[in-house]
Design an enzyme around this catalytic site. Structure first.
Site, PDB file in Angstrom:
ATOM      1  N   ASP A 308       0.765  -1.250   0.000  1.00  0.00           N
ATOM      2  CA  ASP A 308       0.000   0.000   0.000  1.00  0.00           C
ATOM      3  C   ASP A 308       0.799   1.305   0.000  1.00  0.00           C
ATOM      4  OD1 ASP A 308      -2.465   1.249  -0.219  1.00  0.00           O
ATOM      5  OD2 ASP A 308      -2.768   1.403   1.937  1.00  0.00           O
ATOM      6  N   ASP A 445      -8.367  -4.638   2.514  1.00  0.00           N
ATOM      7  CA  ASP A 445      -8.244  -3.918   3.792  1.00  0.00           C
ATOM      8  C   ASP A 445      -9.114  -4.593   4.861  1.00  0.00           C
ATOM      9  OD1 ASP A 445      -6.740  -2.168   2.352  1.00  0.00           O
ATOM     10  OD2 ASP A 445      -8.146  -0.480   2.465  1.00  0.00           O
TER      11      ASP A 445
HETATM   12 ZN   LIG Z   1      -2.770   1.085   3.920  1.00  0.00          ZN
END
Ligand SMILES: [Zn+2]
Length: 1159
Positions: A308, A445
């Protein structure tokens, strides 16, 4: 007998000087009114004589001391005396080392006759001669690479055609029957959950609401079936979870790690940002995470996992490599580059450092090919198909497929069809890579937070895997597998090992900034978003290092001398909390400024705690060390660091030292490993003081007004500046006394332009002027400013006489209109920058023999440029400070631009990556403005054949060089809307934000090598940067305490380290991870040898070049007594055996070395 004659001869000389001085003083007073020119000449002479007297006073004292002991006829004393007298003969030549600064108007008339031009005495420091290996990197060719990222940028069109199902790619095909029972495709499906330690929720809320359930579930589902796998990364969450587990569950975790079901990748405290984070903080959070992980579970990470962070830095690859990691994965790479790599099967490569000639830094890197790390974008090129294999989206579920085809549970009746669909995607994805191993992440996520979701994913995939096992003719062997299992298979299939390059794999050098996920959506906004927190972060980082070193030294000293009283475990607990709070902030939604407002507050409060803890630890450790009799030390009694921060969004406040006729002690702590001479300043309660060093020698000093408003001076607080000298890794003691008459002390002279200035009376001389231009000078520089705007115009280097254009201006950007606009991540400007109109602002100049500065009060910025009279690095730079306030604006971005006469061809410029290395960029006209902005955690420079211009920064910000000769640094941004990357808000919590820079012009002795893809700062720039961020810490005695006798000065080093070796840290280790935190007797020593460009000479640096040779025995003074040092991997998990203390150890340029030290 002859020697006695010399003594009296010298004394006679001094007497003559004093008489002459007294005479001259009278003369100058009488003549000054009528004959300006002569008066000036005489003033100069007086200054010279006064300096001689200063030196001679010193000499007399030394002579007196020796004469006193000479009655015993001591030969050694006589010899010393002769030495002093010889030195005396030489010091007369040093008179011009440092002159007082002057304010001149454009006619060059001296305007500061009220201020005496004094000469401060310093040891001369010669140029550091650099040669051989030290210069080899900058002088050598680029490392060999098959893919060079700057070249890739030059070649690509960035045209973004529609690729169909894979929008940013093309219609991927593969030869029918390519994979079959004889040529299997080995697929490793890896369940993962991306858990941000703070983003749209606070760290602890994420933990209790989502991450704890995730980790609990994982433990259950992995225990239930040994074929299952999971990967996890964030130790900040893991540590909370670990502490919640009972002994049996802890054993289960260890078993699952040992048998390879649960892999912890990277093992940092967080998955750190790679753009704004400084390598010191990256290393620190990596050590904290790795140490915690290993200390609790015995696990050692083998793979790197960064799905990320918003762009990727080779610095991270280097740190992983040196931590013993053999393969890494990255994801957020510009979509055009992903496509280009995929076309050429270059998504996997050996990532080599830009400066690595031998390939020892190569690390296997896997790049994910598609848009995101969620399931729709990881099984293959078609997200509509892949989404159907995210069984968490199967109804009933909070998630669904936006492509409107939901997943189906796998049954005996549909498994053949479903498997065929899935392996078609697998095979298409595999055709983008070189080996028959394929990696398929399976998560998103905060996934797997429900037991039901775990069952859906694990069970349905297992059914497909079982079916494929029974049908080898399909050519796919699929299983759950960790990242390390995938890399192992890749090596097996390509006939390589984790330490070697698969034969036909390419070598790549360069970075992956600036990231764009689609269209022209470049993520360069976050380089600057929330700059207040970015500057606070860097301040804490250096405070933490300083506290780490001070604690280790104090604790080791205590142990060696069998003392008690210094509360080392209590200090250790404060330090561990500080490490973890700062580590947390390195997260890719922390230092990036991309969290929600209340999460930013939560980070801020943790940072404030870290800052306070570091201050306490340093103050206590330095106080303890400074006691002449250590048993006099009492906790929280005598000294404190002279700064406080009331809240997490406050500016740092300096404490006021209450001066009196009794001397107040001030300790100065230098955590760097070379001696420093530098201007320090502190706030005092009276403008008339005397500063003396530990030997009683009076030091030249200056007090300036402290301003509560642009034209209002405080009556209680004054700024005192003087040049201090502190030894390598040392503590120096100074004394400050209130004193009316002190020839070595000056009051700053104030001049106002465009304003009447203060009306009330004060101790300071105030003038009002109107002028087209004015000049400030220091020992090495002369800077000219516009009299109407107060902004810098030129800088003259006195040594060469060269004058460089260096026009400072402020620039603004708006946000472009439309649906997608600038936000926390994205910079989407409404066009080229506009110049901020500056019209006759209040300009305030304060000048004196130590410091001179210009303050300009313009809309949104209080801008200060400062010159210092110092023999140290601070005497050779123009310092720039801004206090930025954009709170009244909307969709507004502010930048500062310095336009120079440097002719940087092709708009080439260099920026640092994580403060660790410099990389070359070009400003491309084919790309929009936002694409040409890069991160600047430490510095940027432009150069031509003759000159280099560098901007050093004390905080991470975005930087660009949009026109030849320019460096533009973004300062703050306030944005009214969300930029659709999940944050769900704009950036409106701006606050009054300070920033600090140093501007440097340096002459090149030879033109730079043209096609170099990396750059190296000069030694001077390195040192200047270290001095910019690692302040000499100032510890005045607390008011109304009587301080016990103190040591006069102290150094923990037996000498100083070579100039180019930086003590990155000396970190106390934690004794155990069960029960309360205590300090271990071992500590970690991290040394970093800097990489230099020797084509630029260095001055005023009190250190030498040893070609990287260090003798560990000689490092620390005998009072600490090092017993053993063992070389280890970067995060101390791999032992590499003992290192000889008594032979020279050679450190290679650019490399970081870790040792475990036994004291
Ligand atoms: Zn993240």
């Amino acid at each position: 007998m002859k020697k006695y004659v010399v003594v009296w001869g010298a004394t006679f000389f001094v007497v003559v000087c004093v008489s002459l001085y007294l005479m001259m003083e009278t003369v100058s007073t009488n003549m000054g009114k009528s004959q300006d020119l002569d008066a000036r000449l005489i003033e100069g002479k007086i200054a010279r004589i006064r300096s001689d007297i200063l030196k001679n006073q010193h000499t007399i004292q030394e002579i007196k001391d020796y004469v006193r002991t000479m009655s015993h006829g001591d030969e050694a004393v006589l010899e010393k005396l002769q030495k002093v007298l010889d030195q005396k003969d030489n010091i007369d030549d040093l008179g011009d080392v440092l002159k007082g600064s002057e304010v001149k108007d454009s006619e060059g008339d001296l305007k500061d006759k009220g201020i005496e031009n004094k000469v401060v005495e310093f040891r001369p420091v010669e140029e550091v001669k650099l040669s051989g290996d030290t210069c080899s990197l900058a002088d050598g060719p680029n490392p060999r690479a098959d893919i060079q990222m700057l070249k890739v940028y030059e070649e690509l069109k960035f045209d973004n055609p529609d690729g169909g199902a894979w929008k940013q790619g093309w219609r991927v095909t593969y030869p029918e029957g390519k994979w079959n029972s004889d040529n299997m495709l080995y697929v490793f499906v890896l369940p993962h959950s991306h858990t941000d330690p703070g983003w749209v929720k606070k760290f602890t809320d994420y933990y209790t609401q989502q991450t704890k359930p995730i980790l609990d579930n994982v433990l259950n589902v992995l225990s239930a079936d040994s074929r299952r796998r999971f990967i996890y990364a964030e130790l900040s969450f893991f540590s909370l979870w670990w502490e919640s587990l009972n002994a049996a569950r802890k054993e289960t975790v260890k078993r699952l790690m040992k048998n390879g079901q649960l892999e912890v990748a990277t093992g940092g405290w967080v998955m750190n940002d790679e753009a704004n984070a400084h390598y010191a903080a990256m290393v620190d959070q990596l050590i904290e995470g790795n140490q915690y992980l290993h200390g609790t579970t015995g696990f050692t990470p083998r793979s790197g996992w960064a799905i990320d962070p918003f762009g990727h830095s080779p610095t991270m690859a280097y740190l992983l490599k040196r931590s013993g990691v053999t393969g890494m994965l990255i994801q957020r790479v510009h979509y055009t580059i992903k496509k280009h790599f995929a076309r050429n099967k270059n998504l996997e490569f050996m990532w080599r450092q830009l400066w690595d000639k031998d390939g020892t830094t190569d690390i296997l890197c896997h790049t994910m090919p598609f848009y995101s790390y969620d399931v729709p974008h990881t099984c293959g090129p078609d997200p509509k198909i892949c989404c159907q294999f995210d069984f968490a989206r199967m109804s009933p579920s909070p998630y669904s497929c936006p492509w409107r085809v939901p997943p189906q549970a796998i049954t005996d009746s549909n498994v053949a069809d479903r498997a065929a669909m899935l392996i078609d995607q697998y095979k298409k994805k595999a055709s983008l890579y070189r080996s028959n191993a394929l990696f398929i992440p399976l998560g998103d996520d905060f996934r797997y937070d429900k037991a039901d979701e775990c069952d859906k994913q694990f069970n349905n995939y297992q059914k497909i895997f079982d079916y494929l096992d029974k049908n080898p003719q399909l050519g796919v062997k699929a299983q759950f597998g960790t990242l390390s299992e995938y890399f192992n298979k890749l090596h097996e299939l390509t006939g390589s090992t984790p330490d070697s390059k698969p034969e036909d794999y390419p070598v790549l050098t360069g970075d992956f900034f600036t990231y764009a996920d689609k269209d022209d959506h470049f993520w360069s906004g976050y380089y600057t978003t929330r700059p207040f927190q970015k500057q606070m972060d860097r301040h804490i980082e250096t405070s933490l290092r300083s506290a780490e070193i001070a604690l280790t030294l104090a604790a080791v000293y205590q142990k060696k001398h069998r003392l008690t009283g210094f509360p080392e475990d209590q200090m250790m607990q404060l330090l561990v909390e500080a490490r973890r709070n700062l580590g947390l902030f390195q997260h890719h939604d922390g230092i990036t400024g991309t969290a929600k407002d209340f999460v930013v507050v939560d980070y801020g409060e943790r940072l404030l705690k870290a800052e306070n803890n570091c201050r306490t630890v340093t103050a206590e450790a330095v106080s303890f060390i400074s006691m002449a009799t250590k048993s006099d030390y009492k906790q929280n009694r005598f000294f404190d660091i002279d700064e406080t921060r009331p809240t997490h969004v406050s500016l740092i406040k300096r404490n006021v030292l209450q001066v009196s006729s009794e001397p107040s002690a001030v300790l100065l702590y230098n955590s760097l490993t070379h001696p420093r001479q530098q201007v320090v300043n502190l706030h005092v309660s009276d403008p008339n003081v005397e500063v003396t060093d530990a030997h009683g020698k009076v030091v030249t000093s200056q007090t300036d007004p402290y301003w509560t408003e642009p034209s209002i001076m405080s009556q209680e607080r004054f700024k005192l500046s003087f040049v201090a000298e502190v030894s390598a890794l040392g503590i120096a003691r100074y004394q400050i006394t209130k004193k009316r008459k002190n020839v070595h002390h000056s009051l700053g002279k104030v001049t106002y332009y465009n304003s009447e200035g203060p009306s009330e009376k004060s101790a300071f001389t105030v003038e009002r002027k109107n002028s087209m231009e004015f000049t400030l000078a220091s020992s090495h520089l002369e800077a000219s400013f516009s009299g109407s705007t107060g902004l810098l115009k030129t800088v003259k280097m006195k040594s060469s006489g060269q004058v460089h254009k260096s026009e400072v201006s402020f620039q603004t950007y708006g946000a472009r209109s439309g649906k997608e606009r600038s936000g926390a991540y994205l910079f989407l400007p409404d066009g080229p920058a506009k110049s901020l109109r500056v019209s006759h602002p209040v300009i305030r100049v304060v000048s004196g023999p130590v410091v001179s500065e210009v303050s300009v009060f313009i809309n949104h910025v209080q801008h200060v440029v400062r010159l210092q009279n110092s023999p140290g690095t601070d005497g050779r730079t123009v310092d720039m400070y801004n206090l930025v306030d954009v709170r009244k604006e909307t969709n507004y971005e502010l930048a500062v631009k310095i336009s120079t006469d440097i002719h940087n061809i092709d708009k080439e410029f260099f920026t640092d990556l994580n403060g660790f290395q410099m990389i070359k960029h070009k400003t491309f006209d084919k790309l929009p403005t936002q694409a040409n902005v890069y991160p600047m955690p430490a510095m940027a420079f432009i150069e031509d054949d003759k000159t280099r211009f560098s901007v050093l920064t004390a905080q991470s910000l975005g930087v660009a060089s949009l026109q030849t000769g320019e460096i533009q640094v973004m300062l703050d941004r306030t944005l009214n809307q969300d930029d659709m990357r999940g944050l769900g808000q704009g950036v409106r919590d701006n606050t009054l934000t300070p920033n600090r820079f140093k501007l440097m012009f340096e002459s090149r002795s030879a033109p730079p090598i043209k096609d170099r893809t990396s750059g190296f700062p000069s030694l001077q720039a390195h040192m200047t940067y270290l001095h910019l961020v690692h302040n000499i810490q100032i510890l005045p005695q607390k008011s109304s305490v009587s301080v016990p006798p103190l040591i006069s000065q102290h150094s923990f080093l037996s000498g100083s380290l070579p100039c180019d070796v930086h003590l990155l840290n000396l970190r106390s280790l934690q004794q155990s991870y069960d029960g309360p935190i205590t300090r271990s007797d071992d500590s970690a020593l991290l040394l970093h040898r800097l990489g230099l460009d020797c084509g630029i000479s260095s001055h005023g640096l009190p250190c030498t070049d040893t070609q990287g040779k260090v003798r560990l025995r000689d490092l620390f003074s005998d009072t600490l007594g090092v017993k053993e040092m063992r070389r280890t991997s970067l995060t101390l998990l791999h032992d590499k055996g003992p290192t000889s203390l008594d032979s020279d150890l050679t450190l290679n340029p650019m490399e970081i070395y870790s040792f475990k030290v036994k004291w």
